[in-house]
Motif scaffolding. Structure first.
Motif, PDB file in Angstrom:
ATOM      1  N   VAL A  19       0.814  -1.225   0.000  1.00  0.00           N
ATOM      2  CA  VAL A  19       0.000   0.000   0.000  1.00  0.00           C
ATOM      3  C   VAL A  19       0.848   1.277   0.000  1.00  0.00           C
ATOM      4  O   VAL A  19       0.571   2.202  -0.774  1.00  0.00           O
ATOM      5  CB  VAL A  19      -0.991  -0.014   1.186  1.00  0.00           C
ATOM      6  CG1 VAL A  19      -1.613   1.362   1.392  1.00  0.00           C
ATOM      7  CG2 VAL A  19      -2.098  -1.039   0.922  1.00  0.00           C
ATOM      8  N   PRO A  20       1.882   1.407   0.824  1.00  0.00           N
ATOM      9  CA  PRO A  20       2.674   2.658   0.785  1.00  0.00           C
ATOM     10  C   PRO A  20       3.298   2.931  -0.580  1.00  0.00           C
ATOM     11  O   PRO A  20       3.357   4.077  -1.023  1.00  0.00           O
ATOM     12  CB  PRO A  20       3.755   2.425   1.853  1.00  0.00           C
ATOM     13  CG  PRO A  20       3.171   1.405   2.767  1.00  0.00           C
ATOM     14  CD  PRO A  20       2.349   0.503   1.895  1.00  0.00           C
ATOM     15  N   ASP A  60      -7.271   1.551 -10.055  1.00  0.00           N
ATOM     16  CA  ASP A  60      -8.324   1.740  -9.061  1.00  0.00           C
ATOM     17  C   ASP A  60      -9.466   0.798  -9.409  1.00  0.00           C
ATOM     18  O   ASP A  60      -9.773   0.594 -10.583  1.00  0.00           O
ATOM     19  CB  ASP A  60      -8.806   3.195  -9.070  1.00  0.00           C
ATOM     20  CG  ASP A  60      -9.799   3.475  -7.949  1.00  0.00           C
ATOM     21  OD1 ASP A  60      -9.535   3.029  -6.813  1.00  0.00           O
ATOM     22  OD2 ASP A  60     -10.822   4.140  -8.199  1.00  0.00           O
ATOM     23  N   LYS A 118       0.649   6.735  -6.886  1.00  0.00           N
ATOM     24  CA  LYS A 118      -0.511   7.596  -7.156  1.00  0.00           C
ATOM     25  C   LYS A 118      -0.128   9.062  -7.014  1.00  0.00           C
ATOM     26  O   LYS A 118      -0.488   9.892  -7.858  1.00  0.00           O
ATOM     27  CB  LYS A 118      -1.640   7.240  -6.195  1.00  0.00           C
ATOM     28  CG  LYS A 118      -2.860   8.144  -6.305  1.00  0.00           C
ATOM     29  CD  LYS A 118      -3.889   7.780  -5.246  1.00  0.00           C
ATOM     30  CE  LYS A 118      -5.046   8.765  -5.228  1.00  0.00           C
ATOM     31  NZ  LYS A 118      -6.016   8.453  -4.148  1.00  0.00           N
ATOM     32  N   ARG A 119       0.623   9.400  -5.962  1.00  0.00           N
ATOM     33  CA  ARG A 119       1.024  10.794  -5.750  1.00  0.00           C
ATOM     34  C   ARG A 119       1.860  11.294  -6.916  1.00  0.00           C
ATOM     35  O   ARG A 119       1.651  12.412  -7.416  1.00  0.00           O
ATOM     36  CB  ARG A 119       1.811  10.916  -4.440  1.00  0.00           C
ATOM     37  CG  ARG A 119       2.137  12.360  -4.055  1.00  0.00           C
ATOM     38  CD  ARG A 119       3.208  12.424  -2.996  1.00  0.00           C
ATOM     39  NE  ARG A 119       4.504  11.987  -3.503  1.00  0.00           N
ATOM     40  CZ  ARG A 119       5.293  12.746  -4.261  1.00  0.00           C
ATOM     41  NH1 ARG A 119       4.928  13.972  -4.619  1.00  0.00           N
ATOM     42  NH2 ARG A 119       6.452  12.265  -4.688  1.00  0.00           N
ATOM     43  N   GLN A 167       0.492   4.103  -2.937  1.00  0.00           N
ATOM     44  CA  GLN A 167       0.093   5.486  -2.653  1.00  0.00           C
ATOM     45  C   GLN A 167       1.128   6.482  -3.165  1.00  0.00           C
ATOM     46  O   GLN A 167       0.776   7.568  -3.652  1.00  0.00           O
ATOM     47  CB  GLN A 167      -0.119   5.673  -1.144  1.00  0.00           C
ATOM     48  CG  GLN A 167      -1.305   4.908  -0.583  1.00  0.00           C
ATOM     49  CD  GLN A 167      -2.618   5.282  -1.255  1.00  0.00           C
ATOM     50  OE1 GLN A 167      -2.856   6.436  -1.591  1.00  0.00           O
ATOM     51  NE2 GLN A 167      -3.474   4.292  -1.462  1.00  0.00           N
ATOM     52  N   GLU A 168       2.399   6.113  -3.086  1.00  0.00           N
ATOM     53  CA  GLU A 168       3.437   7.006  -3.623  1.00  0.00           C
ATOM     54  C   GLU A 168       3.369   7.050  -5.146  1.00  0.00           C
ATOM     55  O   GLU A 168       3.572   8.109  -5.756  1.00  0.00           O
ATOM     56  CB  GLU A 168       4.816   6.538  -3.164  1.00  0.00           C
ATOM     57  CG  GLU A 168       5.987   7.328  -3.735  1.00  0.00           C
ATOM     58  CD  GLU A 168       5.963   8.813  -3.410  1.00  0.00           C
ATOM     59  OE1 GLU A 168       6.654   9.587  -4.113  1.00  0.00           O
ATOM     60  OE2 GLU A 168       5.257   9.224  -2.455  1.00  0.00           O
ATOM     61  N   TYR A 199      -1.346   3.401 -12.102  1.00  0.00           N
ATOM     62  CA  TYR A 199      -2.064   3.197 -10.836  1.00  0.00           C
ATOM     63  C   TYR A 199      -3.436   2.631 -11.179  1.00  0.00           C
ATOM     64  O   TYR A 199      -4.160   3.200 -11.999  1.00  0.00           O
ATOM     65  CB  TYR A 199      -2.213   4.522 -10.092  1.00  0.00           C
ATOM     66  CG  TYR A 199      -3.085   4.462  -8.856  1.00  0.00           C
ATOM     67  CD1 TYR A 199      -2.551   4.092  -7.631  1.00  0.00           C
ATOM     68  CD2 TYR A 199      -4.441   4.781  -8.912  1.00  0.00           C
ATOM     69  CE1 TYR A 199      -3.346   4.040  -6.489  1.00  0.00           C
ATOM     70  CE2 TYR A 199      -5.237   4.725  -7.781  1.00  0.00           C
ATOM     71  CZ  TYR A 199      -4.689   4.359  -6.575  1.00  0.00           C
ATOM     72  OH  TYR A 199      -5.483   4.307  -5.449  1.00  0.00           O
TER      73      TYR A 199
END
Length: 315
Positions: free
Chosen positions: A114-115, A165, A121-122, A118-119, A163
């Motif tokens: 997950v981390p 979703d 995605k950022r 999320q990075e 990414y």
């Protein structure tokens, strides 16, 4: 592996060697990694026991190592080996691991990732353009009597980072949940779920000629003359894109090339035909739907002319 003659005459000496290379395969193997922690007590004491802590494990008190979990995830999502097939493969190596256990391990591995996700995605949301689309996948749901549709939405930046979703339905909540506040270019189809993302101080809508072209391709059977005429003109646009790729042009050079060659095709050939056909064909016919799609998306379909970082389509 050295192979010498069966017999050699006396007084011979080696003057060189001939090497033949054969490509071979060593099957994957499992091994048990032992973590040994020594226990200590003070001399002449039966008090506290001293022992080093276990290193971090992917699953606390679990049996699988990092390499095994990574292998299972890569096999499932990159090599498209479902867990029941992996279960069968493991049995050939004498290892019996229930599919339910493999599923638990995949879930635990996904939590660890997950981390990183999320990075990713950022970073993608800082890109000057993002490509997105959706595709449905069959989903088994115990609350339903039959397989239902779920949806995967990839978001791809200029460096081709992706990414994914997942949503249970195809509606605006999917893209808005990811792209709300984004102010770059969004290259997508005409799905109205993106509409709230476009506007002043919002994202810029950039259309997809592959989607527009597909509508005309679907019209070939019912209106072959018009469909072939439009497909030939769209093909001319793609010839120009191929030249840009083959010549290795940068963004500024691509813009100049498109302004010089693509823009006249769009404004002087394609648009007049769309305007004429819009009043000449039945709106609900395949050709009518193709023309309406292109007309409604026209400004978005032209946007790629204005910036060389944009693609002609979402492919």
């Amino acid at each position: 592996e050295y192979i010498d003659p069966v017999t050699l005459p006396p007084n011979t000496r080696c003057i060189g060697e001939d090497i033949t290379e054969i490509l071979e395969y060593i099957p994957a193997s499992f091994y048990v990694r032992q973590i040994i922690r020594r226990k200590y007590v003070q001399n002449d004491s039966f008090g506290s026991v001293f022992m080093g802590p276990l290193p971090p494990l992917p699953i606390e008190k679990g049996r699988p190592g990092v390499g095994l979990i990574a292998y299972i995830i890569i096999s499932k999502y990159c090599d498209h080996l479902p867990l029941y097939r992996q279960e069968q493969i493991f049995k050939r190596y004498g290892l019996s691991i229930a599919r339910s256990t493999l599923c638990d391990w995949v879930g635990a591995g996904s939590e660890l990732l997950v981390p990183i996700v999320q990075e990713m995605k950022r970073q993608i949301l800082t890109s000057a353009k993002i490509h997105t689309d959706d595709t449905y996948i069959p989903v088994q749901d115990k609350t339903k009597t039959q397989v239902r549709k779920g949806y995967l939405w990839p978001y791809i930046d200029m460096a081709n980072n992706v990414y994914f979703d997942y949503t249970r339905a195809r509606n605006r909540e999917g893209p808005e949940g990811i792209l709300s506040g984004y102010t770059g270019h969004i290259q997508a189809d005409a799905f109205n779920g993106y509409d709230n993302l476009y506007g002043d101080d919002k994202a810029i809508e950039s259309g997809c000629w592959a989607h527009a072209r597909r509508k005309f391709d679907e019209s070939l059977e019912t209106d072959p003359i018009r469909a072939n005429q439009m497909l030939a003109l769209i093909a001319e646009l793609y010839v120009i894109e191929r030249k840009a790729r083959d010549d290795g042009l940068d963004a500024d050079q691509i813009k100049i090339l498109r302004q010089q060659y693509s823009q006249p095709i769009l404004h002087k050939k394609i648009k007049p035909l769309l305007d004429a056909w819009q009043v000449a064909v039945l709106p609900k016919s395949p050709m009518g739907k193709a023309v309406t799609y292109a007309q409604n998306q026209w400004n978005a379909l032209l946007n790629y002319l204005e910036d060389g970082i944009l693609s002609i389509d979402n492919n």
